[in-house]
Design a protein around this motif. Structure first.
Motif, mmCIF file in Angstrom:
data_model
loop_
_atom_site.group_PDB
_atom_site.id
_atom_site.type_symbol
_atom_site.label_atom_id
_atom_site.label_comp_id
_atom_site.label_asym_id
_atom_site.label_seq_id
_atom_site.Cartn_x
_atom_site.Cartn_y
_atom_site.Cartn_z
ATOM 1 N N TYR A 36 0.825 -1.214 0.000
ATOM 2 C CA TYR A 36 0.000 0.000 0.000
ATOM 3 C C TYR A 36 0.855 1.258 0.000
ATOM 4 O O TYR A 36 0.465 2.273 -0.586
ATOM 5 C CB TYR A 36 -0.935 -0.014 1.211
ATOM 6 N N GLU A 37 1.993 1.200 0.638
ATOM 7 C CA GLU A 37 2.885 2.359 0.605
ATOM 8 C C GLU A 37 3.395 2.599 -0.810
ATOM 9 O O GLU A 37 3.537 3.750 -1.251
ATOM 10 C CB GLU A 37 4.065 2.115 1.557
ATOM 11 N N ARG A 38 3.629 1.531 -1.522
ATOM 12 C CA ARG A 38 4.084 1.663 -2.905
ATOM 13 C C ARG A 38 2.973 2.181 -3.797
ATOM 14 O O ARG A 38 3.203 2.990 -4.714
ATOM 15 C CB ARG A 38 4.572 0.297 -3.388
ATOM 16 N N LEU A 39 1.745 1.756 -3.564
ATOM 17 C CA LEU A 39 0.621 2.244 -4.366
ATOM 18 C C LEU A 39 0.349 3.717 -4.114
ATOM 19 O O LEU A 39 -0.047 4.450 -5.036
ATOM 20 C CB LEU A 39 -0.633 1.414 -4.057
ATOM 21 N N GLU A 40 0.564 4.165 -2.902
ATOM 22 C CA GLU A 40 0.255 5.554 -2.558
ATOM 23 C C GLU A 40 1.363 6.509 -2.984
ATOM 24 O O GLU A 40 1.088 7.608 -3.461
ATOM 25 C CB GLU A 40 0.033 5.671 -1.048
ATOM 26 N N ASN A 41 2.621 6.109 -2.795
ATOM 27 C CA ASN A 41 3.733 7.046 -2.968
ATOM 28 C C ASN A 41 4.693 6.672 -4.085
ATOM 29 O O ASN A 41 5.696 7.366 -4.273
ATOM 30 C CB ASN A 41 4.519 7.162 -1.664
ATOM 31 N N GLY A 42 4.480 5.591 -4.804
ATOM 32 C CA GLY A 42 5.363 5.244 -5.907
ATOM 33 C C GLY A 42 6.388 4.195 -5.503
ATOM 34 O O GLY A 42 6.419 3.696 -4.370
ATOM 35 N N ASN A 43 7.257 3.871 -6.468
ATOM 36 C CA ASN A 43 8.216 2.784 -6.269
ATOM 37 C C ASN A 43 9.369 3.160 -5.352
ATOM 38 O O ASN A 43 9.998 2.280 -4.758
ATOM 39 C CB ASN A 43 8.775 2.337 -7.624
ATOM 40 N N ASN A 44 9.689 4.448 -5.231
ATOM 41 C CA ASN A 44 10.867 4.877 -4.469
ATOM 42 C C ASN A 44 10.516 5.360 -3.072
ATOM 43 O O ASN A 44 11.181 6.217 -2.510
ATOM 44 C CB ASN A 44 11.600 5.987 -5.225
ATOM 45 N N CYS A 45 9.436 4.831 -2.520
ATOM 46 C CA CYS A 45 8.987 5.320 -1.222
ATOM 47 C C CYS A 45 9.527 4.503 -0.063
ATOM 48 O O CYS A 45 9.395 4.899 1.098
ATOM 49 C CB CYS A 45 7.456 5.316 -1.166
ATOM 50 N N LEU A 46 10.105 3.364 -0.320
ATOM 51 C CA LEU A 46 10.545 2.488 0.756
ATOM 52 C C LEU A 46 11.784 3.055 1.430
ATOM 53 O O LEU A 46 12.606 3.751 0.810
ATOM 54 C CB LEU A 46 10.818 1.088 0.209
ATOM 55 N N SER A 47 11.943 2.718 2.701
ATOM 56 C CA SER A 47 13.064 3.232 3.488
ATOM 57 C C SER A 47 14.333 2.447 3.180
ATOM 58 O O SER A 47 14.325 1.432 2.470
ATOM 59 C CB SER A 47 12.737 3.123 4.983
ATOM 60 N N GLN A 48 15.439 2.942 3.749
ATOM 61 C CA GLN A 48 16.705 2.254 3.549
ATOM 62 C C GLN A 48 16.725 0.904 4.255
ATOM 63 O O GLN A 48 17.414 -0.028 3.814
ATOM 64 C CB GLN A 48 17.861 3.124 4.058
ATOM 65 N N ASP A 49 15.968 0.786 5.332
ATOM 66 C CA ASP A 49 15.931 -0.498 6.029
ATOM 67 C C ASP A 49 15.212 -1.566 5.229
ATOM 68 O O ASP A 49 15.339 -2.760 5.536
ATOM 69 C CB ASP A 49 15.239 -0.337 7.392
ATOM 70 N N ALA A 50 14.435 -1.153 4.211
ATOM 71 C CA ALA A 50 13.732 -2.154 3.409
ATOM 72 C C ALA A 50 14.712 -3.050 2.670
ATOM 73 O O ALA A 50 14.456 -4.243 2.481
ATOM 74 C CB ALA A 50 12.793 -1.461 2.413
ATOM 75 N N VAL A 51 15.857 -2.494 2.266
ATOM 76 C CA VAL A 51 16.884 -3.309 1.603
ATOM 77 C C VAL A 51 17.443 -4.342 2.573
ATOM 78 O O VAL A 51 17.642 -5.517 2.223
ATOM 79 C CB VAL A 51 17.999 -2.400 1.056
ATOM 80 N N LEU A 52 17.670 -3.920 3.810
ATOM 81 C CA LEU A 52 18.173 -4.860 4.814
ATOM 82 C C LEU A 52 17.125 -5.913 5.158
ATOM 83 O O LEU A 52 17.449 -7.087 5.389
ATOM 84 C CB LEU A 52 18.589 -4.099 6.070
ATOM 85 N N VAL A 53 15.865 -5.483 5.187
ATOM 86 C CA VAL A 53 14.794 -6.444 5.455
ATOM 87 C C VAL A 53 14.723 -7.480 4.344
ATOM 88 O O VAL A 53 14.513 -8.678 4.584
ATOM 89 C CB VAL A 53 13.450 -5.704 5.615
ATOM 90 N N GLU A 54 14.910 -7.017 3.116
ATOM 91 C CA GLU A 54 14.890 -7.957 1.989
ATOM 92 C C GLU A 54 16.003 -8.995 2.125
ATOM 93 O O GLU A 54 15.793 -10.186 1.895
ATOM 94 C CB GLU A 54 15.040 -7.183 0.680
ATOM 95 N N LYS A 55 17.185 -8.571 2.521
ATOM 96 C CA LYS A 55 18.282 -9.524 2.727
ATOM 97 C C LYS A 55 17.970 -10.472 3.872
ATOM 98 O O LYS A 55 18.282 -11.670 3.804
ATOM 99 C CB LYS A 55 19.574 -8.764 3.015
ATOM 100 N N LYS A 56 17.353 -9.936 4.929
ATOM 101 C CA LYS A 56 17.015 -10.790 6.066
ATOM 102 C C LYS A 56 15.958 -11.810 5.683
ATOM 103 O O LYS A 56 16.050 -12.998 6.061
ATOM 104 C CB LYS A 56 16.525 -9.907 7.217
ATOM 105 N N LEU A 57 14.940 -11.386 4.940
ATOM 106 C CA LEU A 57 13.910 -12.324 4.504
ATOM 107 C C LEU A 57 14.497 -13.386 3.586
ATOM 108 O O LEU A 57 14.079 -14.547 3.604
ATOM 109 C CB LEU A 57 12.794 -11.570 3.780
ATOM 110 N N ARG A 58 15.452 -12.994 2.788
ATOM 111 C CA ARG A 58 16.077 -13.947 1.879
ATOM 112 C C ARG A 58 16.728 -15.094 2.648
ATOM 113 O O ARG A 58 16.763 -16.242 2.190
ATOM 114 C CB ARG A 58 17.110 -13.225 1.022
ATOM 115 N N ASN A 59 17.221 -14.795 3.840
ATOM 116 C CA ASN A 59 17.891 -15.831 4.632
ATOM 117 C C ASN A 59 16.942 -16.584 5.554
ATOM 118 O O ASN A 59 17.199 -17.757 5.872
ATOM 119 C CB ASN A 59 19.000 -15.205 5.473
ATOM 120 N N ASP A 60 15.855 -15.926 5.989
ATOM 121 C CA ASP A 60 15.010 -16.512 7.028
ATOM 122 C C ASP A 60 13.822 -17.284 6.479
ATOM 123 O O ASP A 60 13.528 -18.390 6.934
ATOM 124 C CB ASP A 60 14.508 -15.417 7.976
ATOM 125 N N VAL A 61 13.131 -16.713 5.498
ATOM 126 C CA VAL A 61 11.875 -17.325 5.054
ATOM 127 C C VAL A 61 12.125 -18.676 4.402
ATOM 128 O O VAL A 61 11.320 -19.604 4.513
ATOM 129 C CB VAL A 61 11.138 -16.370 4.090
#
Length: 1058
Positions: free
Chosen positions: A531-556
C-alpha cells in the motif's frame, strides 16, 4: 537562585551517634528485618561506627582519600592511617577490615595520594629539618616517599582495643619502597599520582609544579619543573589541588598528551605534556578554589573528565581545552564532593541544607535540612559490588559518608534503580527513566534489569502514542525488541491508532532485522509495503527495506511452507516491489512458473543469475525446464545461456555416478535446441571442451562428440552457410550432415571445394593444433581427406610424417612457398622432397613463366645444392631432370653455374689428396733414414745420472734408445708398481759371471718416461690390424658413402682385400 526539579533519589541514614555515647552503632540486626540490602551493608556500618575510624576522621586535616578498597586519613603532624576492606572471592567468609598506621619521624606531612588501581601503595609528601655539616644551620628538605602495605593474618584472633561494636581489625604493615628528594626550596602543598602509580606531580606554595615522570616505585623518574605561566597568579596558598587524567597511567613520551589539572587560590590551569622536552601550562581561569571545594568528575555517558570548582555563586566546570558550563548552585560556606554523575553540597550555616545534584539527568536528586551545622569529614565511598547479594535493581548503594564534628556518622544512600525509575515515571520524566534503566541493563545484564527496561519502554511508548508522536513511539518499541516486549502487543497498539502505517513499518522492519519476526508479521510488513508503494510510488521504501529484503532472503527459506502459502508470499513480494526476492522464494519452493516468468520479465538482457540457480536443481528438472524455456533463454541471452549450459554439462558429468539416461537426454535436448543452428552447436561444444572442468568428461565416451565437433568445423570451414538456417529450407534428399548425432534430421548440402571458389577457413585446423581435440591423427586425416580440408590435411601429413604425401598435396595445390618451407624443414629426412621441388620449379620454364625468374633461379640453385649434398642423384642425373622437366628450356646459366661448382669442388679435392700424398711420402722417407741410421751405426749415450732418482749411474744399469738411462734397481722398482716385469739371466734376476758382467734380458722392459707414448703407438697398430680384418664393412660403407672412390681407397689402405 537556579533550581532543578526535585527527586528523592537519596535518603539520609544515621549510622552512629556522637563519639562519647556508649552505644555508638544505631543500626543493628533488629532494625533490618524488612530491608535485605541493609543486611548486606551491616558490616560496613560497624566499621563506620567504630571509635577508631571516627577518631581518625575527626583528626584528619584534609579530605580523606578513598579507593575501591581503602579509606586513608591524614593526621598531623606526620601520620597516615588506613582502613582497608577485604573479602573472599567465594563470599563464604565475612568481609574483613585491615588497619595500618604510617608515621614518618622527624618530618611534617603536607599531603598524600593513593593510586586508584594500585591502592597498596601510598605517596607521602612532606619536609624534614636537616642540619648542614658546614654551617650547623637547620634547613627544610622536601621529599616524596612511597610506601607499600603488606597484610598479616597472624593476629587474627586478637581484636584491637576500643571496638565496642565487635568489629575485628587485622594488622597491616607499611614498608618504605623508595624516597625521592624533590630538591626545591619551597614547601610542598599537594601531590597527585596516576592510577597505576607510575607518574606523580607535586605542587608547591609558590605555584610551581614538579612532575616525576617514569616509575616512582623504583625511583626511575625524570623531573620536570613547571613554573606558573605568564599572567597567572597563584595567591598565598600556592597549589591547592592536583589531579591526573585517568589515561595518564599508560602515557609514554610522544604517544599522546598527558594532562594534569591544578588549582591555586587565585587561578585554575592545566599542564599538557607531550614529551620530556615539550610541555606547557595553560591558564583556564583567573579565579582559584579552596582545597575542599574542587574535584575531578568523570561523565559516564561520554567518558569525559572535567574539573569542577565550587565557589560561593555557583559550580564551574573546566576541561582540557578551556572552560565548560557554569551552574548557579550557591555554595557559600559549603563543602563539596562528587562521585560519578552526582555532586553533593553540604552547607554549614545554621539553616544549611545537604543537596545532591544529578548532572546527567539535570535534576536535584536529594535536598534536606542538615542534621548538624559543621562537618568534620565529607568523602565518597567506593563500595565493592561483588559482596552484595541483593539484585542490582533493588540494591541501595552508599555513595557519600558524612561525619560531624561531634562524631556522629551519616551516609547518603542512593535509592534502588527500580525506585528511581518509578519516581521519574510519576513525574513524566520518561527520557531520564529510559536512560537510567538502559544504563542498568548494560552495566548489569540480568533478567530483572531486562524486565525493568521492558516496562519503562512499553509505558513510554504508550505515552507517546497518546500524544500522537508515532515515530518516537515506534523508536521506543524498536528498542524494546531487545528486551522482550511481545510483538503481538506492540502490533496491536500500533494498529489501533490511526495514521500509524510508517510507525508500523518501522517496527516490523526492526523486528525482522532482529530475527524475531514470524511469518504472519512478514505478511503484514509486505502488505504495508504494497500500500505504501501504491500511494507514494516505487521509491517510497526506506533504507531499512533493503536490509529487510536480505534478512527475509535468509530466514523465510528456512520455514517449511505449503505451496499455497509460498505462492501467496511470492505474490506479496511482487506487489511490494521485491521481484528478486519473489524469484528466490519461487525457486526455493519449486514454483517455477512464477520464477521463470519474473526472470524473463524483469531482466531479459542478463539472465546469468537465473542460469546459476538452474544449476542447483536436479538434472531431471533442469532438462524439463530446458525443454520449456530454453528457446526463450537462448533468444534473450544467447552468450550467457551457452556459457551456463557448457559449465552445467561439465559439472553434471563430472563423475561416473551420473546416470547414462541423463547423458542421452541431454544430447537429445541439445539436438532439438541447435537443430537449425550448426554454428551455435560449434560454440557450445567449444565452451564445453575449453572449460576448466574438461577433465571431468573423461569418465564418459565423448570421443564421438569430439569427432562431431571436428567434423562440424570441417563442414563449416569448407561450406559457406548463412548465419541461421531455417529447417524448412533444407532439402530432404540431400547428403546428411552429422547423421550420427542428428539421426538424419538435419540435411544440409555440402558444396565440394573443387566446385566452389569459397575460401576454406582454418577453425578445424586450430582445433587440431590445440591439445584438447582428443581424436587420433589417422582418423582426423581420413575426415579431412573426406571433406577436402587442405589446411588440416597439410598439418596431419606433416604430423604423421607422411612427407611424400605432403609434397604431393602441395604440388597439387601449386603452393610453391609451402613446398619450399617443407623442403627446408624435412629435406634431410626425406630428400625426395627436394626432387619434387626441383621438378616443380623446372616445369615453370616449360610454360614460359616470366615472373620472378630471379627468385625461381635462386630456389633451383638451393634445390640442386641440397640434392647434391644428399647424394641421391649424380650430377648427370640432376642435369637430365632439369632438361626433361623444362623441355630443354632451362636457362643455361643455371646448369653452367652448377657444373662450375661441381668441377671446382673436384679440383679442390684433387689438390688436397695430392698434398696429403706428398706429406706421406716425406714421412716415409724420414722413417726409412732413421731406420738405416739405427741399424748401421752406434748410438752413443753419455748420461751420467739416473733418469729416475738423479743419482750418479753405476752398474748394473740399462740404457734405452730413447736416450734415458736407469739403475737396474730403479727400473725394476718402477716396473713392479705398474706391471709384472722380469729381468733375467738364465732363471735368476741377477747372475754374476766370473768377469762380473751382468746380462739382462730387456725384451720385456720399457722406458717409464716414454711408456705412455709407446702404448699409444701399439694401440694404433692393433686397431689398424683389426680394421684390416673387417672386409665385410666394405659393402656397408660403400653403399652409404657420398664418395665411393675415397671409400675404396681407404679400404685398400687397410689391406682389406689382401
Amino acid at each position: 537562585m537556579f533550581r532543578w526539579k526535585l527527586f528523592r533519589f537519596f535518603h539520609l541514614q544515621k549510622v552512629a551517634g556522637p563519639l562519647e555515647d556508649s552505644n555508638a552503632l544505631i543500626i543493628d540486626n533488629t532494625n533490618l528485618k524488612q530491608d535485605e540490602t541493609d543486611k548486606d551493608y551491616l558490616f560496613l556500618y560497624r566499621l563506620l561506627s567504630s571509635r577508631a575510624f571516627r577518631q581518625s576522621a575527626l583528626q584528619c586535616f584534609k579530605r580523606p582519600l578513598t579507593t575501591k578498597n581503602r579509606i586513608l586519613f591524614m593526621r598531623q603532624p606526620n601520620i597516615l592511617e588506613s582502613f582497608k576492606f577485604t573479602y573472599s572471592l567465594t563470599l563464604e567468609q565475612e568481609p574483613k577490615f585491615a588497619r595500618s598506621i604510617v608515621e614518618v619521624s622527624n618530618s611534617t606531612l603536607c599531603d598524600a595520594a593513593v593510586p586508584l588501581e594500585a591502592d597498596d601503595f601510598v605517596i607521602y609528601v612532606g619536609f624534614e629539618l636537616v642540619r648542614s655539616s658546614f654551617t650547623s644551620v637547620e634547613r627544610e628538605r622536601n621529599f616524596l616517599k612511597v610506601f607499600r602495605w603488606y597484610s598479616s593474618y597472624e593476629q587474627a584472633n586478637q581484636p584491637s582495643s576500643g571496638l565496642e561494636t565487635g568489629l575485628m581489625f587485622y594488622p597491616q604493615f607499611a614498608k618504605l619502597v623508595t624516597t625521592i628528594h624533590l630538591n626545591y626550596e619551597c614547601r610542598p602543598t599537594c601531590v597527585a599520582v596516576d592510577s597505576k602509580c607510575n607518574n606523580a606531580a607535586v605542587g608547591f606554595a609558590d605555584g610551581t609544579v614538579v612532575l616525576l615522570i617514569g616509575d616512582i616505585k623504583v625511583d626511575k623518574v625524570s623531573k620536570l619543573r613547571i613554573l606558573p605561566g605568564a599572567g597567572e597568579t597563584t595567591g598565598p596558598g600556592g597549589v591547592t589541588f592536583l589531579c591526573f587524567e585517568s589515561s595518564s597511567s599508560s602515557w609514554t613520551p610522544n604517544s599522546f598528551e598527558m594532562r594534569i589539572f591544578l588549582t591555586t587560590s587565585s587561578s585554575v590551569a592545566v599542564i599538557k605534556v607531550d614529551s620530556l622536552s615539550s610541555y606547557r601550562r595553560e591558564l583556564l581561569d583567573r579565579k582559584g578554589a579552596e582545597p575542599m571545594r574542587c574535584s575531578m568528575m568523570s561523565r559516564m555517558e561520554n567518558n569525559l573528565e572535567e574539573l569542577f570548582v565550587a565557589r560561593d555563586e555557583g559550580i564551574y566546570f573546566f576541561h582540557s581545552e578551556g572552560r565548560g558550563p557554569c551552574i548557579a548552585f550557591p555554595c557559600l560556606h559549603s563543602q563539596v564532593g562528587c562521585r560519578g554523575d552526582y555532586i553533593v553540597v553540604c552547607n554549614e550555616m545554621e539553616d544549611g541544607e545537604w543537596i545532591v545534584y544529578d548532572m546527567k539527568h539535570k535534576l536535584t536528586a536529594f535536598r534536606e535540612k542538615a542534621p548538624c551545622i559543621r562537618l568534620a569529614c565529607l568523602c565518597s565511598v567506593w563500595f565493592p559490588q561483588e559482596i552484595v547479594k541483593t539484585d542490582y535493581v533493588k540494591r541501595r548503594e552508599i555513595y557519600f559518608l558524612l561525619i560531624c564534628i561531634d562524631g556522629s556518622c551519616y551516609v547518603l544512600r542512593e535509592n534502588s534503580v527500580k525506585e528511581r525509575v518509578a519516581l521519574l515515571e510519576q513525574k513524566r520524566f520518561y527520557e531520564a527513566a529510559v536512560t537510567l534503566a538502559r544504563n542498568c541493563a548494560l552495566q548489569f545484564p540480568s533478567e530483572s534489569c531486562r524486565q525493568l527496561m521492558y516496562q519503562v519502554l512499553l509505558e513510554f511508548g504508550c505515552y507517546l502514542l497518546g500524544r500522537g508522536d508515532f515515530e518516537s513511539a515506534s523508536n521506543q518499541f524498536v528498542e524494546g525488541i531487545h528486551y522482550g516486549i511481545p510483538a503481538s502487543k506492540v502490533v496491536k497498539l500500533l494498529c489501533d491508532q490511526p495514521c500509524t502505517k510508517k510507525a508500523l513499518i518501522r517496527y516490523l522492519e526492526a523486528l525482522h532485522l532482529h530475527g524475531d519476526a514470524s511469518l504472519p508479521y512478514t505478511r503484514v510488513l509486505l502488505t504495508c509495503y504494497k500500500y505504501e508503494r501504491l500511494e507514494n510510488g516505487n521509491n517510497c521504501l526506506s533504507q531499512d527495506a533493503v536490509l529487510v529484503e536480505k534478512k527475509l532472503r535468509n530466514d523465510v527459506i528456512q520455514h517449511s511452507l505449503s505451496k499455497m502459502d509460498a505462492r501467496e508470499l511470492c505474490e506479496l513480494c511482487i506487489d511490494a516491489g521485491f521481484t528478486s526476492l519473489a524469484q528466490e522464494f519461487a525457486w526455493s519452493f519449486e514454483i517455477y512458473d512464477i520464477f521463470f516468468e519474473q526472470s524473463l520479465e524483469r531482466n531479459q538482457a542478463n539472465l546469468s543469475d537465473v542460469f546459476e540457480q538452474l544449476s542447483g536443481l536436479e538434472p531431471t528438472k533442469v532438462l524439463e525446464a530446458l525443454e520449456s524455456y530454453a528457446r526463450k533463454f537462448f533468444h534473450c541471452s544467447s552468450p550467457e545461456f551457452m556459457k551456463w549450459l557448457s559449465n552445467w554439462t561439465c559439472r553434471l558429468f563430472a563423475d561416473s555416478t551420473s546416470s547414462q539416461q541423463y547423458w542421452e537426454k541431454f544430447i537429445r535436448t541439445i539436438c532439438h535446441l541447435y537443430i537449425d543452428n550448426p554454428r551455435g552447436l560449434i560454440k557450445l561444444l567449444e565452451m564445453i571442451f575449453h572449460s576448466e572442468v574438461d577433465n571431468a568428461l573423461l569418465f564418459w565416451d565423448v570421443k564421438a562428440v569430439r569427432r562431431i565437433w571436428f567434423e562440424a568445423l570441417l563442414f563449416t570451414d569448407s561450406v559457406k552457410l548463412p548465419e541461421h538456417i531455417q529447417i524448412e529450407q533444407v532439402a530432404a534428399q540431400r547428403r546428411p550432415f552429422l547423421s550420427t548425432l542428428y539421426d538424419s534430421a538435419m540435411l544440409i548440402e555440402r558444396v565440394p571445394s573443387s566446385c566452389s571458389n569459397h575460401k576454406i577457413m582454418n577453425n578445424a585446423l586450430h582445433l587440431l593444433q590445440s591439445s584438447r581435440v582428443g581424436i587420433e591423427d589417422l582418423e582426423a586425416l581420413s575426415l579431412a581427406e573426406l571433406y577436402g580440408h587442405f589446411p588440416c590435411m597439410e598439418y596431419l601429413y606433416e604430423r604423421t610424417k607422411k612427407y611424400s604425401d605432403l609434397g604431393q598435396l602441395l604440388l597439387l595445390k601449386e603452393d610453391a612457398a609451402s613446398l619450399l618451407r617443407v623442403c627446408r624443414r624435412h629435406g634431410i629426412r626425406e630428400p625426395n622432397l627436394w626432387i619434387q621441388l626441383l621438378q616443380f620449379f623446372a616445369s615453370l620454364y616449360k610454360n614460359n613463366v616470366a615472373q620472378e625468374r630471379q627468385r625461381v633461379s635462386a630456389i633451383l640453385q638451393e634445390a640442386i645444392d641440397a640434392i647434391d649434398r644428399s647424394g641421391i642423384m649424380t650430377p648427370l642425373g640432376i642435369v637430365q631432370t632439369l632438361m626433361e622437366c623444362s623441355d630443354g628450356k632451362i636457362p643455361l646459366p643455371i646448369i653452367q653455374s652448377y657444373m662450375e661448382r661441381t668441377l671446382s669442388a673436384l679440383r679442390y679435392q684433387l689438390e688436397e689428396e695430392e698434398a696429403t700424398m706428398n706429406t706421406l711420402e716425406t714421412q716415409i722417407h724420414t722413417l726409412k733414414e732413421e731406420r738405416n741410421k739405427l741399424s748401421g751405426s752406434v748410438l752413443i749415450i753419455q748420461n751420467d745420472r739416473c733418469s729416475k732418482c738423479g743419482v750418479e749411474l753405476t752398474v748394473p744399469l740399462v740404457h734405452f734408445l730413447c736416450g734415458h738411462s736407469y739403475h737396474i734397481d730403479c727400473l725394476v722398482d718402477v716396473q713392479s708398481n705398474t706391471k709384472s716385469v722380469s729381468t733375467t739371466l738364465g732363471s735368476n734376476i741377477y747372475s754374476h759371471t766370473q768377469s762380473s758382467e751382468l746380462r739382462v734380458d730387456t725384451a720385456s722392459l720399457s722406458c717409464p718416461l716414454c711408456e705412455r707414448e709407446f702404448d699409444g703407438i701399439v694401440s694404433m697398430k692393433t686397431a689398424f690390424e683389426d680394421r684390416k680384418r673387417e672386409p665385410e664393412d666394405f659393402f656397408r660403407f660403400i653403399s652409404n658413402s657420398k664418395d665411393g672412390f675415397n671409400t675404396v681407397v681407404e679400404f685398400l689402405g687397410r689391406c682389406v682385400f689382401s
